[in-house]
Design a protein around this motif. Structure first.
Motif, PDB file in Angstrom:
ATOM      1  N   ARG A 208       0.830  -1.208   0.000  1.00  0.00           N
ATOM      2  CA  ARG A 208       0.000   0.000   0.000  1.00  0.00           C
ATOM      3  C   ARG A 208       0.865   1.259   0.000  1.00  0.00           C
ATOM      4  O   ARG A 208       0.566   2.231  -0.696  1.00  0.00           O
ATOM      5  CB  ARG A 208      -0.935   0.001   1.211  1.00  0.00           C
ATOM      6  CG  ARG A 208      -2.094  -0.984   1.112  1.00  0.00           C
ATOM      7  CD  ARG A 208      -3.139  -0.711   2.180  1.00  0.00           C
ATOM      8  NE  ARG A 208      -2.580  -0.824   3.533  1.00  0.00           N
ATOM      9  CZ  ARG A 208      -2.553  -1.953   4.244  1.00  0.00           C
ATOM     10  NH1 ARG A 208      -3.024  -3.079   3.698  1.00  0.00           N
ATOM     11  NH2 ARG A 208      -2.050  -1.975   5.461  1.00  0.00           N
ATOM     12  N   SER A 209       1.925   1.232   0.781  1.00  0.00           N
ATOM     13  CA  SER A 209       2.759   2.432   0.895  1.00  0.00           C
ATOM     14  C   SER A 209       3.454   2.778  -0.419  1.00  0.00           C
ATOM     15  O   SER A 209       3.759   3.949  -0.670  1.00  0.00           O
ATOM     16  CB  SER A 209       3.791   2.246   2.010  1.00  0.00           C
ATOM     17  OG  SER A 209       4.750   1.256   1.654  1.00  0.00           O
ATOM     18  N   TRP A 210       3.711   1.773  -1.253  1.00  0.00           N
ATOM     19  CA  TRP A 210       4.380   2.009  -2.532  1.00  0.00           C
ATOM     20  C   TRP A 210       3.426   1.863  -3.720  1.00  0.00           C
ATOM     21  O   TRP A 210       3.858   1.888  -4.873  1.00  0.00           O
ATOM     22  CB  TRP A 210       5.551   1.040  -2.697  1.00  0.00           C
ATOM     23  CG  TRP A 210       6.693   1.358  -1.776  1.00  0.00           C
ATOM     24  CD1 TRP A 210       6.937   0.846  -0.541  1.00  0.00           C
ATOM     25  CD2 TRP A 210       7.736   2.307  -2.027  1.00  0.00           C
ATOM     26  NE1 TRP A 210       8.068   1.398   0.004  1.00  0.00           N
ATOM     27  CE2 TRP A 210       8.589   2.300  -0.885  1.00  0.00           C
ATOM     28  CE3 TRP A 210       8.044   3.151  -3.096  1.00  0.00           C
ATOM     29  CZ2 TRP A 210       9.711   3.107  -0.786  1.00  0.00           C
ATOM     30  CZ3 TRP A 210       9.163   3.954  -3.011  1.00  0.00           C
ATOM     31  CH2 TRP A 210       9.992   3.932  -1.862  1.00  0.00           C
ATOM     32  N   ASN A 211       2.140   1.711  -3.415  1.00  0.00           N
ATOM     33  CA  ASN A 211       1.112   1.594  -4.453  1.00  0.00           C
ATOM     34  C   ASN A 211       1.435   0.456  -5.426  1.00  0.00           C
ATOM     35  O   ASN A 211       1.409   0.612  -6.650  1.00  0.00           O
ATOM     36  CB  ASN A 211       0.953   2.913  -5.220  1.00  0.00           C
ATOM     37  CG  ASN A 211      -0.322   2.954  -6.040  1.00  0.00           C
ATOM     38  OD1 ASN A 211      -1.327   2.317  -5.679  1.00  0.00           O
ATOM     39  ND2 ASN A 211      -0.299   3.687  -7.136  1.00  0.00           N
ATOM     40  N   LEU A 212       1.759  -0.703  -4.864  1.00  0.00           N
ATOM     41  CA  LEU A 212       2.135  -1.860  -5.670  1.00  0.00           C
ATOM     42  C   LEU A 212       0.930  -2.758  -5.930  1.00  0.00           C
ATOM     43  O   LEU A 212       0.063  -2.933  -5.067  1.00  0.00           O
ATOM     44  CB  LEU A 212       3.216  -2.674  -4.938  1.00  0.00           C
ATOM     45  CG  LEU A 212       4.522  -1.953  -4.609  1.00  0.00           C
ATOM     46  CD1 LEU A 212       5.431  -2.891  -3.830  1.00  0.00           C
ATOM     47  CD2 LEU A 212       5.218  -1.462  -5.873  1.00  0.00           C
ATOM     48  N   ASP A 213       0.907  -3.342  -7.116  1.00  0.00           N
ATOM     49  CA  ASP A 213      -0.102  -4.350  -7.455  1.00  0.00           C
ATOM     50  C   ASP A 213       0.401  -5.687  -6.933  1.00  0.00           C
ATOM     51  O   ASP A 213       1.052  -6.458  -7.643  1.00  0.00           O
ATOM     52  CB  ASP A 213      -0.312  -4.389  -8.969  1.00  0.00           C
ATOM     53  CG  ASP A 213      -1.358  -5.418  -9.397  1.00  0.00           C
ATOM     54  OD1 ASP A 213      -2.099  -5.909  -8.529  1.00  0.00           O
ATOM     55  OD2 ASP A 213      -1.412  -5.732 -10.609  1.00  0.00           O
TER      56      ASP A 213
END
Length: 297
Positions: A208-213
């Motif tokens: 979530r913190s790095w907006n990763l899929d």
């Protein structure tokens, strides 16, 4: 046609570890038809491994009429006309099976600390008059296009796309089906559900913190779902649990699709490595405080 018998009766992880030796047999006896004396798990693991692996002699060591089954198998082997029998069992009770062939070959019991797959390869090398095969053979399992299609469909049904970074968790081991008083010997294969859940929460927070899929999944058998449900609950839903219809070919493809598999020391670890998945293998003691993990290849 020359006929060769390979002997190994074990669970899935045990069977995966003999794949380098079986591949060496297929390569160095190119005209031979190969048969496998094995367990039901062994038949699942080697189904589709090679078109020259034509026959499975399934032996259940825990059957009610095991002695009769053993006698029938021994008679069948004696009548089978096997030129070679390669025994990868460590139990000396299997000696009559490989001695029933014209030439029997077994593991060197004087080298107990050598890695098991290498000990199996050494059996084949000695039969060929060689010292070793070097690094020519590795643990491996084939994955079919049809199996990949089924695996991707199951993942898509869980909202996981082709580009998603997938981290798999495998928290169970086959010994969980044993009686409670027999599980102590498998203490090193247990890692607490709470620890898996904590790992999942940390990975989800990082994504979530790095907006990763990124998705964290467990592909479990129906009888393992209670353990999986506990991890889903403790993780606050950070883990997606899948319990599709058992299908070993599809399961291999699902593990292959995972970018990383975090697993206890069990069959999934060996299968994941055999299909090329990056592994983090967890080896736990009886005290959760002593749990350690290392990257395994």
């Amino acid at each position: 046609m020359t006929k060769i018998l390979v002997i190994r009766v074990g669970r899935a992880g045990d069977m995966v570890m003999i794949t380098p030796a079986v591949r060496a047999i297929l390569d160095h006896y190119p005209e031979a038809e190969v048969h496998l004396l094995t367990s039901a798990d062994g038949r699942r693991v080697f189904q589709g491994f090679s078109p020259r692996l034509t026959t499975f002699l399934v032996y259940d060591r825990h059957a009610l009429l095991e002695r009769i089954e053993r006698h029938v198998l021994l008679r069948r082997i004696r009548a089978g006309g096997y030129e070679h029998a390669f025994c990868f069992e460590l139990n000396p009770s299997f000696a009559p099976f490989y001695r029933a062939a014209k030439q029997g070959h077994c593991i060197d019991m004087s080298q107990p600390y050598e890695l098991y797959p290498r000990r199996c390869l050494a059996v084949v090398a000695r039969a060929l008059g060689r010292e070793a095969f070097g690094d020519n053979y590795w643990i491996s399992l084939p994955v079919t296009a049809e199996a990949r299609t089924r695996a991707y469909a199951e993942l898509a049904a869980a909202g996981i796309g082709r580009e998603t970074f997938v981290i798999g968790l495998h928290p169970t081991y086959s010994g969980l089906r044993r009686a409670l008083w027999k599980r102590g010997v498998d203490a090193g294969r247990r890692w607490p559900a709470g620890a898996f859940a904590e790992l999942a929460r940390g990975l989800a927070a990082y994504a979530r913190s790095w907006n990763l899929d990124l998705r964290i999944v467990m592909d479990l058998l129906p009888e393992e779902s209670a353990v999986g449900a506990q991890i889903v609950r403790l993780s606050g839903g950070a883990v997606t649990m899948m319990t599709p219809r058992p299908d070993f070919q599809r399961y291999k493809a699902t593990l292959e699709r995972m970018n990383v598999l975090v697993t206890t020391d069990t069959g999934a670890m060996h299968i994941g490595g055999a299909v090329g998945t990056s592994l983090v293998a967890l080896f736990a003691g009886t005290d959760p405080a002593s749990t350690g993990a290392h990257v395994s290849i």
